[in-house]
Structure formats: structure tokens, C-alpha cells
Motif scaffolding. Structure first.
Motif, PDB file in Angstrom:
ATOM      1  N   UNK A  32       0.785  -1.349  -0.030  1.00  0.00           N
ATOM      2  CA  UNK A  32      -0.025   0.139   0.198  1.00  0.00           C
ATOM      3  C   UNK A  32       0.840   1.343  -0.051  1.00  0.00           C
ATOM      4  N   UNK A  33       2.143   1.247   0.570  1.00  0.00           N
ATOM      5  CA  UNK A  33       2.869   2.536   0.557  1.00  0.00           C
ATOM      6  C   UNK A  33       3.324   2.716  -0.700  1.00  0.00           C
ATOM      7  N   UNK A  34       3.951   1.646  -1.379  1.00  0.00           N
ATOM      8  CA  UNK A  34       4.491   1.906  -3.048  1.00  0.00           C
ATOM      9  C   UNK A  34       3.138   2.386  -3.849  1.00  0.00           C
ATOM     10  N   UNK A  35       1.890   1.830  -3.395  1.00  0.00           N
ATOM     11  CA  UNK A  35       0.800   2.050  -4.222  1.00  0.00           C
ATOM     12  C   UNK A  35       0.532   3.683  -4.246  1.00  0.00           C
ATOM     13  N   UNK A  36       0.585   4.062  -2.955  1.00  0.00           N
ATOM     14  CA  UNK A  36       0.195   5.530  -2.622  1.00  0.00           C
ATOM     15  C   UNK A  36       1.146   6.534  -3.230  1.00  0.00           C
ATOM     16  N   UNK A  37       2.179   6.091  -3.359  1.00  0.00           N
ATOM     17  CA  UNK A  37       3.380   6.846  -3.814  1.00  0.00           C
ATOM     18  C   UNK A  37       3.173   7.197  -5.409  1.00  0.00           C
ATOM     19  N   UNK A  38       2.614   5.948  -6.065  1.00  0.00           N
ATOM     20  CA  UNK A  38       2.570   6.140  -7.479  1.00  0.00           C
ATOM     21  C   UNK A  38       3.429   5.337  -8.269  1.00  0.00           C
ATOM     22  N   UNK A  39       4.562   4.406  -7.361  1.00  0.00           N
ATOM     23  CA  UNK A  39       5.333   3.589  -8.087  1.00  0.00           C
ATOM     24  C   UNK A  39       4.763   2.216  -8.778  1.00  0.00           C
ATOM     25  N   UNK A  40       5.176   1.842  -9.932  1.00  0.00           N
ATOM     26  CA  UNK A  40       4.433   0.759 -10.620  1.00  0.00           C
ATOM     27  C   UNK A  40       5.210  -0.467  -9.734  1.00  0.00           C
ATOM     28  N   UNK A  79      -1.267   4.539 -11.352  1.00  0.00           N
ATOM     29  CA  UNK A  79      -2.384   5.636 -11.154  1.00  0.00           C
ATOM     30  C   UNK A  79      -3.574   4.662 -10.439  1.00  0.00           C
ATOM     31  N   UNK A  80      -3.808   3.653 -11.213  1.00  0.00           N
ATOM     32  CA  UNK A  80      -5.017   2.929 -10.415  1.00  0.00           C
ATOM     33  C   UNK A  80      -4.945   2.450  -9.308  1.00  0.00           C
ATOM     34  N   UNK A  81      -3.586   1.717  -8.943  1.00  0.00           N
ATOM     35  CA  UNK A  81      -3.336   1.432  -7.919  1.00  0.00           C
ATOM     36  C   UNK A  81      -3.319   2.634  -6.573  1.00  0.00           C
ATOM     37  N   UNK A  82      -2.873   3.552  -7.058  1.00  0.00           N
ATOM     38  CA  UNK A  82      -2.858   4.728  -6.181  1.00  0.00           C
ATOM     39  C   UNK A  82      -4.275   5.305  -5.865  1.00  0.00           C
ATOM     40  N   UNK A  83      -4.990   5.536  -6.783  1.00  0.00           N
ATOM     41  CA  UNK A  83      -6.513   5.678  -6.654  1.00  0.00           C
ATOM     42  C   UNK A  83      -7.083   5.046  -5.499  1.00  0.00           C
ATOM     43  N   UNK A  84      -7.010   3.305  -5.781  1.00  0.00           N
ATOM     44  CA  UNK A  84      -7.724   2.639  -4.957  1.00  0.00           C
ATOM     45  C   UNK A  84      -7.488   2.620  -3.482  1.00  0.00           C
ATOM     46  N   UNK A  85      -5.881   2.743  -3.513  1.00  0.00           N
ATOM     47  CA  UNK A  85      -5.402   3.012  -1.939  1.00  0.00           C
ATOM     48  C   UNK A  85      -5.680   4.295  -1.342  1.00  0.00           C
ATOM     49  N   UNK A  86      -5.930   5.497  -1.834  1.00  0.00           N
ATOM     50  CA  UNK A  86      -6.311   6.551  -1.308  1.00  0.00           C
ATOM     51  C   UNK A  86      -7.731   6.616  -1.105  1.00  0.00           C
ATOM     52  N   UNK A  87      -8.674   5.854  -1.708  1.00  0.00           N
ATOM     53  CA  UNK A  87      -9.946   5.705  -1.411  1.00  0.00           C
ATOM     54  C   UNK A  87     -10.458   4.795  -0.416  1.00  0.00           C
ATOM     55  N   UNK A  88      -9.599   3.668  -0.414  1.00  0.00           N
ATOM     56  CA  UNK A  88     -10.107   2.452   0.596  1.00  0.00           C
ATOM     57  C   UNK A  88      -8.957   1.975   1.670  1.00  0.00           C
TER      58      UNK A  88
END
Length: 364
Positions: free
Chosen positions: A277-285, A328-337
Motif C-alpha cells: 500500500x505504501x508503494x501504491x500510494x506513492x505511485x510507483x509501478x 495510477x489505478x493502484x494509487x486511486x484505490x489505496x487513497x479511497x479504501x
């Protein structure tokens, strides 16, 4: 109208030090979320020399943090707070955890829950009879068994171990701390994680072997407790310990980051890690090993690799806009949920439901 404030006591492995564990960052995100929602938390941590020597959080501004030296000291110094709490949560891997659960159950009967940050590992240990932080006899008397792992594991906790209620409480991330820093690219692929025997073959297959195949690429592995006899390729940089404050720069400087999951958690599925989740929030693939539930948790937001060749192909491919769209899709999901505040809301609602059930049961 805001629901009434909860007064909580949490006993966890560590809040003060992230050295060699993923519990501290998990609790920090969750407790900051609880604080933002208006709840009050006292975190009790067993004093341990290795954490005392590697503290990266002083006096937190989102909860009270106090230490105890033994189970006897815990009961003597903190009995009043435990008795007065609306709910008490004991985490996995707490030293002398079986005795700790017994002690707090005696002080706050019907109000004690367990937060298992290592559920598949715990169940494997319970099956072998060598779990030191929770006993099978204690599970049926818990108000709720909160689990880092969702899916079928929750049914197993209820059906096999008699949990009154098992609920998923995944890890979470603090978006205010985990965002891209604009760091210059330094590595093509990186990994952050403490050494574990069962993760090492995957790290070998999905990072070290690709590094040997691609000597022109740059790699990094950060984490504590790796044995001295590991044969690190020359193009793999080693960082012995990376405090949480440096995680955003670390992820921001990677072209891809690798997620590696422990064997018990792969077998159970539905076990996202805080690093994911950390990596996803930052936007790293993200490139990840495969397990059930991953694509449901981050649909379209992750590249799954099973072989060295698949990782090499990803790293050898030209810069592709699809990888950034995936991130970006991963980041959007993490920041919402999957933020700390979202998770804290889930926890508070569940604790209120458990309290209502307990009140109803006592009144019958």
C-alpha cells in the motif's frame, strides 16, 4: 452527527521502532486515523532493548505511548486504564502474549479483541502448538478477532477456532506521508523488507536473478537481518535499515518496486502488506508475486510476475505509459479504501458493534 469518542488501549509489538518489523508503521497509520476521527488511544509497548536502541518515533502527537517491563508490571501500572477503556486490542507477536491476553481479559472482560498482523503465520503456529502470543482457548472469548488476512481465513477462524466474530482489518497507509517526492530515478527495481527464510527464494527469483541477467540495470534491497553469506550481485545496492521517513524517497526513486509475500500468506491469500500500500500510494509501478485476492484488492493496478523471465521482460521493455496508468489505478484505490483514516473508521464501527453485542448478552 459524530459518534461518541472511544477510549482505547492497544498493546502491540512496537509503535516506537520500525526496526525489523512492519507492525510499527501499521499501528502508526491506524492510530493516526483514530486520532483524526476524535478517538483517544493509549498504546502500551513491552520494553525491548533492540527497539529501544532503534527508535524512530519519540512522543507521538496522535496517542499516548507508555512502556512496561513485564506482564506483572503491565497489570500493576496500567490496570486502571485497561479497566476504563471502551475496548482493549492486543496485537500479534506481543511478548508473553498469552499471559498478556489473560491479564487484560481479567481486567476488561468482554471488551478484549485481538489484532493479528500475521494471521497465516499464527494459524500455522497454532496448528504446530508453538504459538507464544495467543492460545486456542483464548480465541472464543475475544470480542473480535481482527485479521490482516481476509477471505476464507475468516471462516476458518470462526469454524475451526470458535472465534465469535472474525473481521478483516487490512493494513493501511498515511497519504499525507506517502506521496511521490520527485526524487531522481536511481534504481530500475527495488525491494523493501526484513529478511525471512521463506521470502528469500522469491527475492532470488524476481530480483537477484534479473539483476544478474541485466548488469546494466540498477537494483536495491533495503531491510534488516539479511545473512552475511548472501551473494549480492554487483549492481544490487544494499541498505541495512530504512526508517519510515525515508520510504517515500526510496519508492519515488524506483522505476518499479517489488512486493514479496511470505509463504503462509501466499497459501492463505488476501494478505496485502503495508509495503504494497505504501508503494501504491506513492505511485510507483508494482511487480508482485501471485496470490489469491491480490487482483481483487488492486484490480488493474499491479503487474504479477512468477518467473525471472517475466521480470526481465518488464525491465527491458521501453518506458510504457501503461505502467504509469497501472500505478495510477493502484494509487486511486489505496487513497479511497486503504488510508489510516478509512481503516480507523472500520475499526471503530466494528468495536461499537461488538460492544453492543456484549451489552445485550450481559443484559439477557
Amino acid at each position: 452527527m459524530r459518534a461518541p469518542r472511544l477510549d482505547l488501549v492497544v498493546l502491540g509489538l512496537s509503535l516506537s521502532s520500525s526496526w525489523g518489523n512492519g507492525h510499527a508503521t501499521t499501528f502508526r497509520a491506524l492510530l493516526r486515523g483514530l486520532h483524526a476521527l476524535g478517538h483517544r488511544v493509549l498504546f502500551l509497548e513491552r520494553e525491548q532493548p533492540w527497539y529501544a536502541a532503534n527508535r524512530d518515533l519519540g512522543a507521538p502527537d496522535f496517542c499516548a505511548l507508555e512502556f512496561y517491563d513485564s506482564v506483572v508490571d503491565l497489570a500493576a501500572q496500567h490496570a486502571h486504564a485497561i479497566r476504563a477503556a471502551d475496548a482493549v486490542i492486543v496485537g500479534s507477536y506481543v511478548p508473553d502474549g498469552v499471559a498478556v491476553i489473560d491479564a487484560v481479559q481479567a481486567l476488561a472482560p468482554g471488551r478484549v479483541s485481538f489484532y493479528d498482523i500475521d494471521t497465516p503465520v499464527t494459524l500455522a503456529r497454532l496448528a504446530r502448538g508453538d504459538c507464544a502470543y495467543i492460545a486456542p482457548r483464548q480465541i472464543p472469548v475475544l470480542a473480535t478477532y481482527f485479521s490482516f488476512t481476509g477471505g476464507p481465513t475468516l471462516d476458518r477462524l470462526q469454524d475451526q477456532y470458535g472465534a465469535r466474530r472474525a473481521a478483516a482489518l487490512y493494513c493501511s497507509v498515511e497519504p499525507e506521508h506517502y506521496r511521490h517526492t520527485g526524487a531522481a530515478p536511481r534504481w530500475d527495481l527495488g525491494y523493501l523488507g526484513t529478511y525471512s527464510v521463506d521470502r528469500q527464494p522469491t527475492l532470488e527469483r524476481l530480483l537477484l536473478a534479473p539483476a544478474r541477467r541485466l548488469p546494466q540495470r540498477r537494483f536495491v534491497v533495503a531491510g534488516a537481518q539479511y545473512p552475511d553469506d548472501i551473494d549480492w550481485p554487483a549492481n544490487v545496492q544494499r541498505i541495512a535499515h530504512l526508517p519510515p521517513a525515508e520510504h517515500p524517497d526510496f519508492y519515488s526513486a524506483q522505476r518499479f518496486t517489488l512486493n514479496v509475500t511470505r509463504a503462509d500468506m501466499i497459501a492463505a491469500g488476501w494478505s496485502p502488506s503495508v509495503r504494497l500500500f505504501e508503494a501504491a500510494a506513492i505511485g510507483t509501478p508494482i511487480i508482485s508475486d501471485a496470490w489469491e485476492g491480490l487482483e481483487a484488492l488492486l484490480p488493474g493496478g499491479i503487474a504479477i510476475a512468477r518467473t525471472t523471465e517475466e521480470v526481465v521482460a518488464l525491465l527491458d521493455a521501453p518506458e510504457d505509459a501503461s505502467h504509469q496508468a497501472m500505478a495510477r489505478r493502484a494509487r486511486d484505490i489505496v487513497l479511497r479504501q486503504h488510508t489510516g483514516q478509512a481503516r480507523a473508521g472500520e475499526l471503530a464501527a466494528s468495536l461499537r458493534q461488538a460492544a453492543a453485542r456484549h451489552t445485550a448478552a450481559v443484559g439477557e
